[in-house]
Scaffold this motif. Structure first.
Motif, PDB file in Angstrom:
ATOM      1  N   ASP A 171       0.485  -1.199   0.013  1.00 10.59           N
ATOM      2  CA  ASP A 171       0.156   0.070  -0.214  1.00 10.59           C
ATOM      3  C   ASP A 171       0.736   1.326   0.176  1.00 10.59           C
ATOM      4  O   ASP A 171       1.988   1.294   0.674  1.00 10.59           O
ATOM      5  N   LEU A 172       0.544   2.375  -0.712  1.00 14.22           N
ATOM      6  CA  LEU A 172       1.307   3.351  -0.843  1.00 14.22           C
ATOM      7  C   LEU A 172       0.913   4.386   0.554  1.00 14.22           C
ATOM      8  O   LEU A 172      -0.119   3.743   1.188  1.00 14.22           O
ATOM      9  N   PRO A 173       1.715   5.050   0.995  1.00 18.02           N
ATOM     10  CA  PRO A 173       1.378   5.774   2.336  1.00 18.02           C
ATOM     11  C   PRO A 173       0.258   6.714   1.998  1.00 18.02           C
ATOM     12  O   PRO A 173       0.128   7.393   0.883  1.00 18.02           O
ATOM     13  N   GLU A 174      -0.481   7.058   3.026  1.00 21.18           N
ATOM     14  CA  GLU A 174      -1.816   8.009   3.017  1.00 21.18           C
ATOM     15  C   GLU A 174      -1.425   9.114   2.295  1.00 21.18           C
ATOM     16  O   GLU A 174      -2.280   9.755   1.673  1.00 21.18           O
ATOM     17  N   ASP A 175      -0.257   9.779   2.265  1.00 23.37           N
ATOM     18  CA  ASP A 175       0.106  10.999   1.922  1.00 23.37           C
ATOM     19  C   ASP A 175       0.423  11.006   0.265  1.00 23.37           C
ATOM     20  O   ASP A 175       0.423  11.840  -0.284  1.00 23.37           O
ATOM     21  N   MET A 176       0.506   9.832  -0.138  1.00 22.90           N
ATOM     22  CA  MET A 176       0.716   9.498  -1.650  1.00 22.90           C
ATOM     23  C   MET A 176      -0.303   9.178  -2.463  1.00 22.90           C
ATOM     24  O   MET A 176      -0.335   9.113  -3.415  1.00 22.90           O
ATOM     25  N   ILE A 177      -1.231   8.467  -1.757  1.00 24.04           N
ATOM     26  CA  ILE A 177      -2.463   8.055  -2.146  1.00 24.04           C
ATOM     27  C   ILE A 177      -3.338   9.290  -3.150  1.00 24.04           C
ATOM     28  O   ILE A 177      -3.460  10.323  -2.350  1.00 24.04           O
TER      29      ILE A 177
ATOM     30  N   PRO B 271      16.025  -5.016   2.116  1.00 21.36           N
ATOM     31  CA  PRO B 271      14.635  -4.401   2.982  1.00 21.36           C
ATOM     32  C   PRO B 271      15.610  -3.057   3.615  1.00 21.36           C
ATOM     33  O   PRO B 271      14.768  -2.299   3.866  1.00 21.36           O
ATOM     34  N   ALA B 272      16.709  -2.951   3.886  1.00 23.30           N
ATOM     35  CA  ALA B 272      17.079  -1.588   4.743  1.00 23.30           C
ATOM     36  C   ALA B 272      17.372  -0.448   3.329  1.00 23.30           C
ATOM     37  O   ALA B 272      17.602   0.662   3.761  1.00 23.30           O
ATOM     38  N   MET B 273      17.534  -1.177   2.124  1.00 22.77           N
ATOM     39  CA  MET B 273      17.946  -0.020   1.237  1.00 22.77           C
ATOM     40  C   MET B 273      16.508   0.559   0.528  1.00 22.77           C
ATOM     41  O   MET B 273      16.668   1.490  -0.075  1.00 22.77           O
ATOM     42  N   ILE B 274      15.242  -0.176   0.765  1.00 25.52           N
ATOM     43  CA  ILE B 274      14.149   0.394   0.022  1.00 25.52           C
ATOM     44  C   ILE B 274      13.401   1.268   0.805  1.00 25.52           C
ATOM     45  O   ILE B 274      13.620   1.464   2.176  1.00 25.52           O
ATOM     46  N   VAL B 275      12.540   2.057  -0.023  1.00 24.12           N
ATOM     47  CA  VAL B 275      11.391   3.125   1.049  1.00 24.12           C
ATOM     48  C   VAL B 275      10.878   2.076   2.055  1.00 24.12           C
ATOM     49  O   VAL B 275      10.445   1.016   1.888  1.00 24.12           O
ATOM     50  N   PRO B 276      10.525   2.747   3.392  1.00 20.17           N
ATOM     51  CA  PRO B 276       9.780   2.190   4.179  1.00 20.17           C
ATOM     52  C   PRO B 276       8.664   1.399   3.963  1.00 20.17           C
ATOM     53  O   PRO B 276       8.694   0.220   4.385  1.00 20.17           O
ATOM     54  N   PHE B 277       7.878   2.057   2.913  1.00 20.04           N
ATOM     55  CA  PHE B 277       6.670   1.515   2.882  1.00 20.04           C
ATOM     56  C   PHE B 277       6.606  -0.125   1.897  1.00 20.04           C
ATOM     57  O   PHE B 277       5.500  -0.674   1.914  1.00 20.04           O
ATOM     58  N   LYS B 278       7.817  -0.274   1.384  1.00 22.06           N
ATOM     59  CA  LYS B 278       7.817  -1.308   0.839  1.00 22.06           C
ATOM     60  C   LYS B 278       8.858  -2.582   1.349  1.00 22.06           C
ATOM     61  O   LYS B 278       8.991  -3.431   0.756  1.00 22.06           O
ATOM     62  N   ARG B 279       9.312  -2.086   2.685  1.00 27.42           N
ATOM     63  CA  ARG B 279      10.260  -3.229   3.377  1.00 27.42           C
ATOM     64  C   ARG B 279       9.596  -4.444   3.580  1.00 27.42           C
ATOM     65  O   ARG B 279      10.168  -5.414   3.098  1.00 27.42           O
ATOM     66  N   ALA B 280       8.314  -4.603   3.776  1.00 34.86           N
ATOM     67  CA  ALA B 280       7.517  -5.862   4.107  1.00 34.86           C
ATOM     68  C   ALA B 280       7.567  -6.588   2.813  1.00 34.86           C
ATOM     69  O   ALA B 280       7.893  -7.720   2.764  1.00 34.86           O
ATOM     70  N   LEU B 281       7.245  -5.969   1.590  1.00 34.45           N
ATOM     71  CA  LEU B 281       7.076  -6.582   0.361  1.00 34.45           C
ATOM     72  C   LEU B 281       8.673  -6.947   0.040  1.00 34.45           C
ATOM     73  O   LEU B 281       8.681  -8.243  -0.360  1.00 34.45           O
TER      74      LEU B 281
END
Length: 161
Positions: free
Chosen positions: A79-85, A133-143
């Motif tokens: 999911d995108l962060p709320e401020d990007m939707i 996982p440490a290199m990606i933007v936080p909202f994609k970390r679980a992915l």
């Protein structure tokens, strides 16, 4: 915005003979985040074809320089962060649902050219898979953690070359 659909996409983990993964820095961001190639699946296109096309569009890597190792068994979502939707992808999507493919890179580094017609990356490098996982933007970390889990059995360096 939770009623918005997910954008269908293909993701590519490209691994070299040393077991390292291709990552690029997006050209439209000043963040130090790195990501693997990925992109939308066109209407009527299957996920594998989209993955091969997107890899070429983003890295210049030709189909003859890759071989399929594995496909993740399930679609993965973020999911995108709320401020990007509503601000990205013309406001049509809440995030992405992705089919992921693991390809072995058979070429040489000189076969990679990120200065493509629709350039997406400003820099690229090979990285240890465990660093992803440490290199990606936080909202994609679980992915990225799910992608790693799906492909971990296939990530050993190619001992034959």
């Amino acid at each position: 915005m939770s009623d918005l659909p997910y954008r269908p996409c293909a993701g590519i983990m490209l691994v070299n003979r040393a077991g390292q993964v291709f990552v690029g820095q997006r050209i439209d961001s000043t963040l130090e985040a790195w990501q693997m190639p990925q992109g939308g699946i066109d209407p009527g296109e299957d996920a594998y074809a989209a993955a091969v096309r997107e890899l070429g569009e983003e890295t210049g890597v030709a189909p003859e320089h890759i071989t399929l190792i594995a496909e993740a068994p399930d679609e993965l979502f973020y999911d995108l962060p709320e401020d990007m939707i509503g601000k990205v992808w013309k406001g049509k999507w809440r995030g992405q649902r992705q089919r992921w493919f693991l390809f072995r890179f058979l070429g040489e580094d000189s076969d990679i050219d990120i200065a493509t017609e629709h350039q997406e990356f400003r820099a690229w490098r090979w990285s240890d898979p465990d660093d992803l996982p440490a290199m990606i933007v936080p909202f994609k970390r679980a992915l990225y953690e799910a992608v790693l889990a799906a492909f971990r059995p296939h990530l050993a360096a190619d001992e034959t070359t």
